[in-house]
Design a protein around this motif. Sequence first.
Motif, PDB file in Angstrom:
ATOM      1  N   PRO A 170     -18.673  23.738  46.207  1.00  0.00           N
ATOM      2  CA  PRO A 170     -19.352  23.466  45.217  1.00  0.00           C
ATOM      3  C   PRO A 170     -18.879  22.271  44.328  1.00  0.00           C
ATOM      4  O   PRO A 170     -19.756  21.322  43.662  1.00  0.00           O
ATOM      5  N   GLU A 174     -27.340  13.387  39.930  1.00  0.00           N
ATOM      6  CA  GLU A 174     -27.753  14.865  39.113  1.00  0.00           C
ATOM      7  C   GLU A 174     -26.930  15.123  37.983  1.00  0.00           C
ATOM      8  O   GLU A 174     -26.885  16.284  37.602  1.00  0.00           O
ATOM      9  N   ALA A 175     -26.251  14.085  37.676  1.00  0.00           N
ATOM     10  CA  ALA A 175     -25.280  14.273  36.323  1.00  0.00           C
ATOM     11  C   ALA A 175     -25.509  13.277  35.208  1.00  0.00           C
ATOM     12  O   ALA A 175     -24.698  12.630  34.428  1.00  0.00           O
ATOM     13  N   VAL A 198     -19.277  25.545  36.166  1.00  0.00           N
ATOM     14  CA  VAL A 198     -19.922  24.065  36.532  1.00  0.00           C
ATOM     15  C   VAL A 198     -21.471  24.118  36.750  1.00  0.00           C
ATOM     16  O   VAL A 198     -22.030  23.051  36.231  1.00  0.00           O
ATOM     17  N   VAL A 199     -22.096  25.327  37.085  1.00  0.00           N
ATOM     18  CA  VAL A 199     -23.417  25.290  37.220  1.00  0.00           C
ATOM     19  C   VAL A 199     -24.055  25.172  35.940  1.00  0.00           C
ATOM     20  O   VAL A 199     -25.152  24.146  35.737  1.00  0.00           O
ATOM     21  N   LEU A 214     -16.521  20.005  33.177  1.00  0.00           N
ATOM     22  CA  LEU A 214     -16.530  20.262  34.685  1.00  0.00           C
ATOM     23  C   LEU A 214     -15.161  20.170  35.285  1.00  0.00           C
ATOM     24  O   LEU A 214     -14.902  21.195  36.262  1.00  0.00           O
ATOM     25  N   GLN A 222     -25.649  24.981  45.283  1.00  0.00           N
ATOM     26  CA  GLN A 222     -24.306  24.920  45.956  1.00  0.00           C
ATOM     27  C   GLN A 222     -23.193  25.991  45.068  1.00  0.00           C
ATOM     28  O   GLN A 222     -22.544  26.854  45.881  1.00  0.00           O
ATOM     29  N   THR A 224     -20.964  19.250  44.196  1.00  0.00           N
ATOM     30  CA  THR A 224     -21.547  18.800  42.733  1.00  0.00           C
ATOM     31  C   THR A 224     -20.950  17.442  42.448  1.00  0.00           C
ATOM     32  O   THR A 224     -21.737  16.524  41.810  1.00  0.00           O
ATOM     33  N   ALA A 251     -23.488  21.377  34.853  1.00  0.00           N
ATOM     34  CA  ALA A 251     -24.400  20.350  35.704  1.00  0.00           C
ATOM     35  C   ALA A 251     -25.777  20.656  35.420  1.00  0.00           C
ATOM     36  O   ALA A 251     -26.564  19.560  35.523  1.00  0.00           O
ATOM     37  N   ALA A 304     -23.508  14.360  41.524  1.00  0.00           N
ATOM     38  CA  ALA A 304     -23.330  13.428  40.257  1.00  0.00           C
ATOM     39  C   ALA A 304     -23.037  12.121  40.504  1.00  0.00           C
ATOM     40  O   ALA A 304     -23.770  11.185  39.825  1.00  0.00           O
ATOM     41  N   SER A 334     -26.163  20.701  42.736  1.00  0.00           N
ATOM     42  CA  SER A 334     -25.554  21.189  41.681  1.00  0.00           C
ATOM     43  C   SER A 334     -26.063  22.606  40.902  1.00  0.00           C
ATOM     44  O   SER A 334     -25.355  23.160  40.359  1.00  0.00           O
TER      45      SER A 334
END
Length: 291
Positions: free
Chosen positions: A225, A238-239, A107-108, A250, A69, A229, A111, A233, A66
Amino acid sequence: MTALALLLAVAGATCFAAAAVLQHGAITGRVDLRALLARPRWLAGAGLAAGGAGLHALALVLAPVSVVQPVGVLAVPLAVGLGLRSTRPPARVVAGAALCVAGVALVVRTAAAATPDAPADLGRFLLVSGTAAAAAGLALAVLAVRTTARARCVAFAAAGAVAFGLVSALLRAVFLQFGTADAGTLLGATAALPAALHARGWSVQQGFAAGPPAVVVAALTVGDPLVATALGAALLGEAGGLGAAGVGLLLGAGAVAAAGVALLARHHPDAAPRPTPPTPHDRHTPGEVPT
């Protein structure tokens, strides 16, 4: 480590942008691999693409999917600049590139605020992500062959983005669970990587044949991504802790980036369909009725 990963990802994005411009310029009409292998321009682009993929893979070893990417979206303004270096980009093309960058940047940011959870085991990740990516990629490829050239370019590039998003998430999953996954699962993951890379390469070349490199790069670096992502997630933990508001943010960021791709596809000066080379049946003298 995260700073180094970001630097590697930026270098990879630069390689991808230059590769897109070179390979697009080497493709005329239908994609013929044997003919392309004889063109130095296409081979140079392939070399840059391979170098970019290597840098990207190394970045994924050092930082979460996340985070790494979405950096690839920097290839969008680079591809626009390289592809239109002799003319000034139209305002709507600049706006499209800006929307792509802004959407993926959001998004970055969203995340990165998440709290990591325990990832799914590699076997489950491989089954779920592989099935979902194969279904989505196949649907986009079918859409591509049934639609107009402008939409075909975006659909093929999006299919490539799905494949590459799967590759990135899978690389991260293998790295995280290399010491705990069984040998059979690791072998399956290793076999899935070249298959997904082949699907990505084929889809991208078809996209280059149907439209300008900036549009292909935009669809790739926005879709890639988002897919990676989402997999990170859902399956790599990762989320954690995002909640409904974070998920909504998101989705909104993805919509902004997708709007940027649509603007590029509609208003890029080179987005007109490329002429298809004539076949022997098409060649005839003026006044002659072809048979």
